[in-house]
Design a protein around this motif. Structure first.
Motif, PDB file in Angstrom:
ATOM      1  N   UNK A 208       0.714  -1.057  -0.008  1.00  0.00           N
ATOM      2  CA  UNK A 208       0.189   0.114   0.020  1.00  0.00           C
ATOM      3  C   UNK A 208       0.880   1.208  -0.013  1.00  0.00           C
ATOM      4  N   UNK A 209       2.037   1.088   0.781  1.00  0.00           N
ATOM      5  CA  UNK A 209       2.837   2.201   0.823  1.00  0.00           C
ATOM      6  C   UNK A 209       3.498   2.558  -0.474  1.00  0.00           C
ATOM      7  N   UNK A 210       3.939   1.511  -1.106  1.00  0.00           N
ATOM      8  CA  UNK A 210       4.446   1.553  -2.413  1.00  0.00           C
ATOM      9  C   UNK A 210       3.707   2.400  -3.471  1.00  0.00           C
ATOM     10  N   UNK A 211       2.343   2.063  -3.458  1.00  0.00           N
ATOM     11  CA  UNK A 211       1.330   2.673  -4.460  1.00  0.00           C
ATOM     12  C   UNK A 211       1.201   4.058  -4.222  1.00  0.00           C
ATOM     13  N   UNK A 212       1.117   4.320  -2.632  1.00  0.00           N
ATOM     14  CA  UNK A 212       0.943   5.791  -2.317  1.00  0.00           C
ATOM     15  C   UNK A 212       2.123   6.444  -2.734  1.00  0.00           C
ATOM     16  N   UNK A 213       3.440   5.919  -2.568  1.00  0.00           N
ATOM     17  CA  UNK A 213       4.508   6.926  -2.905  1.00  0.00           C
ATOM     18  C   UNK A 213       4.673   7.003  -4.228  1.00  0.00           C
ATOM     19  N   UNK A 214       4.282   6.008  -5.095  1.00  0.00           N
ATOM     20  CA  UNK A 214       4.257   6.035  -6.677  1.00  0.00           C
ATOM     21  C   UNK A 214       2.869   7.118  -6.934  1.00  0.00           C
ATOM     22  N   UNK A 215       2.126   6.983  -6.584  1.00  0.00           N
ATOM     23  CA  UNK A 215       0.992   7.677  -6.977  1.00  0.00           C
ATOM     24  C   UNK A 215       1.152   9.058  -7.924  1.00  0.00           C
ATOM     25  N   UNK A 216       1.716  10.136  -7.136  1.00  0.00           N
ATOM     26  CA  UNK A 216       1.927  11.361  -7.777  1.00  0.00           C
ATOM     27  C   UNK A 216       2.998  11.283  -8.819  1.00  0.00           C
ATOM     28  N   UNK A 217       4.162  10.631  -8.605  1.00  0.00           N
ATOM     29  CA  UNK A 217       4.970  10.729  -9.656  1.00  0.00           C
ATOM     30  C   UNK A 217       4.517   9.947 -11.007  1.00  0.00           C
ATOM     31  N   UNK A 218       3.561   8.918 -10.949  1.00  0.00           N
ATOM     32  CA  UNK A 218       2.995   8.176 -11.924  1.00  0.00           C
ATOM     33  C   UNK A 218       1.979   9.133 -12.663  1.00  0.00           C
ATOM     34  N   UNK A 219       1.240   9.882 -11.752  1.00  0.00           N
ATOM     35  CA  UNK A 219       0.411  11.081 -12.543  1.00  0.00           C
ATOM     36  C   UNK A 219       1.094  11.974 -13.416  1.00  0.00           C
ATOM     37  N   UNK A 220       2.319  12.489 -12.628  1.00  0.00           N
ATOM     38  CA  UNK A 220       2.945  13.497 -13.379  1.00  0.00           C
ATOM     39  C   UNK A 220       3.670  13.035 -14.538  1.00  0.00           C
ATOM     40  N   UNK A 221       4.077  11.658 -14.740  1.00  0.00           N
ATOM     41  CA  UNK A 221       4.916  11.066 -15.629  1.00  0.00           C
ATOM     42  C   UNK A 221       3.912  10.774 -16.763  1.00  0.00           C
ATOM     43  N   UNK A 222       2.613  10.677 -16.805  1.00  0.00           N
ATOM     44  CA  UNK A 222       1.430  10.736 -17.859  1.00  0.00           C
ATOM     45  C   UNK A 222       1.443  12.021 -18.444  1.00  0.00           C
ATOM     46  N   UNK A 223       1.608  13.175 -17.622  1.00  0.00           N
ATOM     47  CA  UNK A 223       1.546  14.466 -18.131  1.00  0.00           C
ATOM     48  C   UNK A 223       2.977  14.739 -18.925  1.00  0.00           C
ATOM     49  N   UNK A 224       4.014  14.485 -18.225  1.00  0.00           N
ATOM     50  CA  UNK A 224       5.379  14.606 -18.838  1.00  0.00           C
ATOM     51  C   UNK A 224       5.514  13.787 -20.181  1.00  0.00           C
ATOM     52  N   UNK A 225       5.080  12.495 -20.198  1.00  0.00           N
ATOM     53  CA  UNK A 225       5.080  11.801 -21.452  1.00  0.00           C
ATOM     54  C   UNK A 225       4.068  12.200 -22.588  1.00  0.00           C
TER      55      UNK A 225
END
Length: 343
Positions: A45-62
């Motif tokens: 759960x902590x892994x998913x929470x930690x990656x949540x915002x970076x993954x959202x931002x990656x979609x915008x950057x990509x």
């Protein structure tokens, strides 16, 4: 006309990326969180929470990367775009690892505790900050290398800067390492009654810079950890029992029979006293003092509580007075016999 189409495609890709970001947040991430909440551990759960915002931002950057590539820019611009994408990916990975750093430090502590290496919880923020600094330094060096900067010079600069910082903050660093030593050795814990050559009181807080002790006058004293680790520390709270020891002086006029009876009865009283520890009890006729015959009494109370100890000691003293009174023996006091020679 061709340029207009490219611009339309450019904004269309960005809009699609924003939509995908919202879909990803509402469906995939929420689904992963529900799935991980059913597992026995909270690490996933902590892994998913930690990656949540970076993954959202990656979609915008990509999305922006693909949008700019759709403009069919010159080759040198495309190379720069690729460098920007790589740098952003490195930064986003570092962001996720920083978010997860506290969980990493907690996992390290749990692992060490399972290996019977007991460490206090104040290590969590320290390890977490250390991991964050390491991640930032590594990410910065990788991004700098991506853009052609001399990483070796950067690392050398960090070494020189670290040396200068260490010299300027040597007292603070000494206190931090003192806090590490106190936490790992555990000479005391919060709530313990400790005594050092310069201080006596109850420990209220242990931090990396100092230890807060409340004296018996109710004053708060902040002691630097580097000072504490270099001093002998007596932890009265970790006593298994409290000692009672004194010499009982009786008059020289006491007969040997009465003296023997008093010694035997005092010892029997201590052995049968529920507040006295049975392992170590000494009651002996010890010595011929200047004004008295001394009976040596040595024992320990079962309790370590100060108030209960005083009550147990009072009970012992009253019982000793009863024994002396019953046997007709008087307590001696310092005296001097003066002989006057008449002429």
């Amino acid at each position: 006309m061709l340029l207009n189409n490219k611009i339309i495609i450019f904004f269309a890709i960005i809009i699609i990326a924003i939509i995908l970001r919202k879909i990803f947040a509402k469906t995939i991430l929420q689904g992963l969180l529900k799935l991980t909440s059913k597992t026995k551990t909270n690490v996933d759960t902590e892994i998913v929470k930690a990656a949540e915002k970076p993954l959202k931002m990656f979609l915008i950057v990509f999305g922006f990367y693909l949008a700019f590539r759709s403009l069919e820019l010159p080759q040198n611009y495309n190379l720069t775009l690729t460098q920007v994408l790589r740098s952003c990916i490195i930064i986003l990975i570092a962001w996720g690892l920083i978010n997860f750093s506290k969980t990493i430090s907690e996992l390290m502590l749990k692992t060490m505790n399972k290996c019977e290496v007991q460490i206090e919880g104040i290590f969590v923020p320290f390890i977490s900050k250390g991991i964050k600094i390491l991640i930032i330094v590594l990410a910065t060096s990788i991004v700098a290398d991506e853009w052609g900067f001399d990483v070796n010079g950067f690392i050398a600069g960090l070494g020189i800067g670290g040396l200068a910082f260490a010299l300027a903050a040597k007292d603070t660093i000494a206190n931090i390492f003192g806090g590490l030593v106190l936490t790992m050795d555990k000479p005391f814990s919060i709530g313990d009654w400790i005594c050092t050559p310069n201080l006596e009181g109850t420990v209220e807080e242990i931090s990396f810079r100092s230890t807060k002790v409340r004296t018996f006058a109710h004053a708060i004293v902040h002691v630097p950890n580097s000072t504490l680790v270099n001093q002998p520390i007596t932890n009265w709270s970790r006593m298994g029992k409290r000692r009672i020891t004194f010499n009982l002086g009786v008059e020289y006029s006491t007969s040997i029979t009465k003296l023997r009876n008093c010694v035997a009865e005092i010892k029997d009283m201590l052995v049968n006293n529920k507040d006295i520890h049975k392992d170590t009890i000494f009651v002996t006729f010890d010595k011929f003092n200047n004004s008295s015959l001394d009976i040596f009494i040595y024992c320990f109370t079962v309790t370590t509580n100060w108030g209960e100890f005083l009550e147990a000691k009072q009970d012992v003293n009253i019982n000793i007075l009863d024994i002396l009174e019953k046997n007709g023996v008087s307590v001696a006091f310092p005296s001097r016999t003066l002989y006057m020679k008449s002429e």
